[in-house]
Structures are given as structure tokens and as C-alpha cells.
Design a protein around this motif. Structure first.
Motif, short mmCIF file in Angstrom:
data_model
loop_
_atom_site.label_atom_id
_atom_site.label_comp_id
_atom_site.label_asym_id
_atom_site.label_seq_id
_atom_site.Cartn_x
_atom_site.Cartn_y
_atom_site.Cartn_z
N VAL A 32 0.84 -1.20 0.00
CA VAL A 32 0.00 0.00 0.00
C VAL A 32 0.88 1.25 0.00
O VAL A 32 0.62 2.20 -0.74
CB VAL A 32 -0.99 -0.01 1.19
N LEU A 33 1.93 1.24 0.80
CA LEU A 33 2.85 2.37 0.84
C LEU A 33 3.48 2.62 -0.53
O LEU A 33 3.54 3.76 -1.00
CB LEU A 33 3.95 2.12 1.88
N LYS A 34 3.93 1.57 -1.17
CA LYS A 34 4.54 1.70 -2.50
C LYS A 34 3.54 2.33 -3.48
O LYS A 34 3.89 3.21 -4.27
CB LYS A 34 4.98 0.32 -3.00
N THR A 35 2.30 1.90 -3.41
CA THR A 35 1.27 2.43 -4.30
C THR A 35 0.94 3.88 -3.96
O THR A 35 0.80 4.70 -4.87
CB THR A 35 0.02 1.54 -4.23
N LEU A 36 0.84 4.20 -2.68
CA LEU A 36 0.59 5.58 -2.28
C LEU A 36 1.69 6.50 -2.79
O LEU A 36 1.42 7.60 -3.27
CB LEU A 36 0.46 5.69 -0.76
N LYS A 37 2.92 6.04 -2.69
CA LYS A 37 4.04 6.84 -3.18
C LYS A 37 3.93 7.06 -4.69
O LYS A 37 4.24 8.14 -5.19
CB LYS A 37 5.37 6.20 -2.78
N SER A 38 3.49 6.06 -5.42
CA SER A 38 3.30 6.25 -6.86
C SER A 38 2.15 7.21 -7.14
O SER A 38 2.21 7.99 -8.08
CB SER A 38 3.09 4.91 -7.57
N PHE A 39 1.10 7.18 -6.30
CA PHE A 39 -0.01 8.12 -6.46
C PHE A 39 0.46 9.55 -6.21
O PHE A 39 -0.12 10.51 -6.73
CB PHE A 39 -1.16 7.79 -5.51
N CYS A 40 1.50 9.71 -5.39
CA CYS A 40 2.03 11.04 -5.08
C CYS A 40 2.70 11.69 -6.29
O CYS A 40 3.04 12.88 -6.24
CB CYS A 40 3.00 10.97 -3.90
N GLU A 41 2.88 10.96 -7.37
CA GLU A 41 3.39 11.56 -8.60
C GLU A 41 2.37 12.57 -9.14
O GLU A 41 2.72 13.44 -9.92
CB GLU A 41 3.71 10.50 -9.64
N ASP A 42 1.11 12.44 -8.73
CA ASP A 42 0.09 13.44 -9.03
C ASP A 42 0.21 14.52 -7.96
O ASP A 42 0.02 14.24 -6.77
CB ASP A 42 -1.31 12.80 -9.01
N GLU A 43 0.51 15.71 -8.37
CA GLU A 43 0.78 16.80 -7.42
C GLU A 43 -0.40 17.08 -6.49
O GLU A 43 -0.20 17.41 -5.31
CB GLU A 43 1.14 18.06 -8.20
N ARG A 44 -1.61 16.92 -6.97
CA ARG A 44 -2.79 17.16 -6.12
C ARG A 44 -2.85 16.15 -4.99
O ARG A 44 -3.12 16.49 -3.84
CB ARG A 44 -4.07 17.11 -6.94
N PHE A 45 -2.59 14.90 -5.32
CA PHE A 45 -2.59 13.85 -4.30
C PHE A 45 -1.43 14.07 -3.32
O PHE A 45 -1.60 13.97 -2.11
CB PHE A 45 -2.48 12.46 -4.96
N ALA A 46 -0.27 14.41 -3.85
CA ALA A 46 0.90 14.65 -3.01
C ALA A 46 0.64 15.78 -2.02
O ALA A 46 1.02 15.70 -0.85
CB ALA A 46 2.11 14.98 -3.88
N ARG A 47 -0.02 16.82 -2.46
CA ARG A 47 -0.31 17.96 -1.59
C ARG A 47 -1.20 17.54 -0.42
O ARG A 47 -0.97 17.94 0.73
CB ARG A 47 -0.96 19.09 -2.37
N VAL A 48 -2.19 16.72 -0.69
CA VAL A 48 -3.09 16.25 0.38
C VAL A 48 -2.31 15.40 1.39
O VAL A 48 -2.50 15.52 2.59
CB VAL A 48 -4.27 15.45 -0.23
N VAL A 49 -1.41 14.56 0.90
CA VAL A 49 -0.61 13.72 1.79
C VAL A 49 0.37 14.57 2.60
O VAL A 49 0.49 14.43 3.82
CB VAL A 49 0.16 12.63 0.99
N ALA A 50 1.05 15.48 1.93
CA ALA A 50 2.08 16.28 2.59
C ALA A 50 1.52 17.29 3.58
O ALA A 50 2.08 17.49 4.65
CB ALA A 50 2.92 17.01 1.53
N GLU A 51 0.40 17.90 3.24
CA GLU A 51 -0.11 19.01 4.04
C GLU A 51 -1.31 18.65 4.92
O GLU A 51 -1.72 19.45 5.75
CB GLU A 51 -0.46 20.18 3.13
N GLY A 52 -1.86 17.47 4.72
CA GLY A 52 -3.03 17.07 5.49
C GLY A 52 -2.67 16.56 6.88
O GLY A 52 -1.50 16.41 7.22
#
Length: 119
Positions: A32-52
Motif C-alpha cells: 500500500v505504501l509503494k502504491t501511495l508513493k506512486s499516487f504522489c506523482e500526481d501533485e494534487r494527491f501529493a499535496r493532500v498527503v504532505a499538508e493534510g
């Protein structure tokens, strides 16, 4: 790489180092972590993970909640994505490959006979 993407991936990696979950969460956290990290290639998703304020530990509780002892990869990834980004939808494409040849790309048409040719 974009700094927000690096920040999100770094946060996930850091949270993984301190992750302590139940046996179900432990069983699926790394894929799941590996997949979440790949989803973070989308900047919108990354922003939610980083700033949420959501954490990997809470994500894994959400992913494995009521899993009944089994969970498909697609369900795990879909739950993880929707935990961070509720409107996210995970799409899955499967293609058969036998001995390095994809059925889709290696279809030969020279042996096809039209039924009209038999009349």
C-alpha cells in the motif's frame, strides 16, 4: 522532482518507520505504501498527503477495517487513495502475457477466414 511530491513521499517513508499496526495492517502496509508513493506523482494527491493531518497509521486502519481477513490489492489501493483523497478512483487494467507475448499485441490476422468465403 517537485518539492511537494518529495515532501509527501518523505512523510510517508517517515511514518512507515514508526508504523505499528495490527496483523492485517502489517500484512499490507508495504505494498500500500509503494502504491501511495506512486499516487504522489500526481501533485494534487501529493499535496493532500504532505499538508493534510491524516497519517499512514490511520490510513491502514481504514484500509483494513472490516476486511474479514482478506482484501484484494485493488480494494486495498482504492481504500488507501480514498482515505487521503475521498473523490479519488483507482482504475485497474489487466492484460494476459504468455512467454513475453501479449495477446493484445500479438494477434495474427493472416489465418482468419471469413464465413462468406465458405459460401
Amino acid at each position: 522532482m517537485n518539492s511537494i511530491i518529495e515532501e509527501a513521499i518523505g512523510r510517508l517513508d517517515n511514518e512507515r518507520k514508526h508504523f505499528k499496526g495490527d496483523k492485517f495492517s502489517q500484512a499490507v502496509v508495504d505494498p500500500v505504501l509503494k502504491t501511495l508513493k506512486s499516487f504522489c506523482e500526481d501533485e494534487r494527491f501529493a499535496r493532500v498527503v504532505a499538508e493534510g493531518d491524516k497519517t499512514l497509521s490511520d490510513c491502514m486502519k481504514y484500509v483494513t477495517n472490516k476486511c474479514g481477513g482478506c482484501l484484494s490489492d485493488l480494494d486495498a489501493y482504492s481504500r488507501a487513495a480514498s482515505f487521503y483523497f475521498p473523490k479519488a478512483k483507482v482504475l485497474f487494467k489487466m492484460e494476459l502475457e504468455i512467454e513475453g507475448h501479449s495477446k493484445k499485441t500479438d494477434v495474427k490476422t493472416d489465418n482468419i477466414v471469413s464465413l462468406l468465403d465458405l459460401l
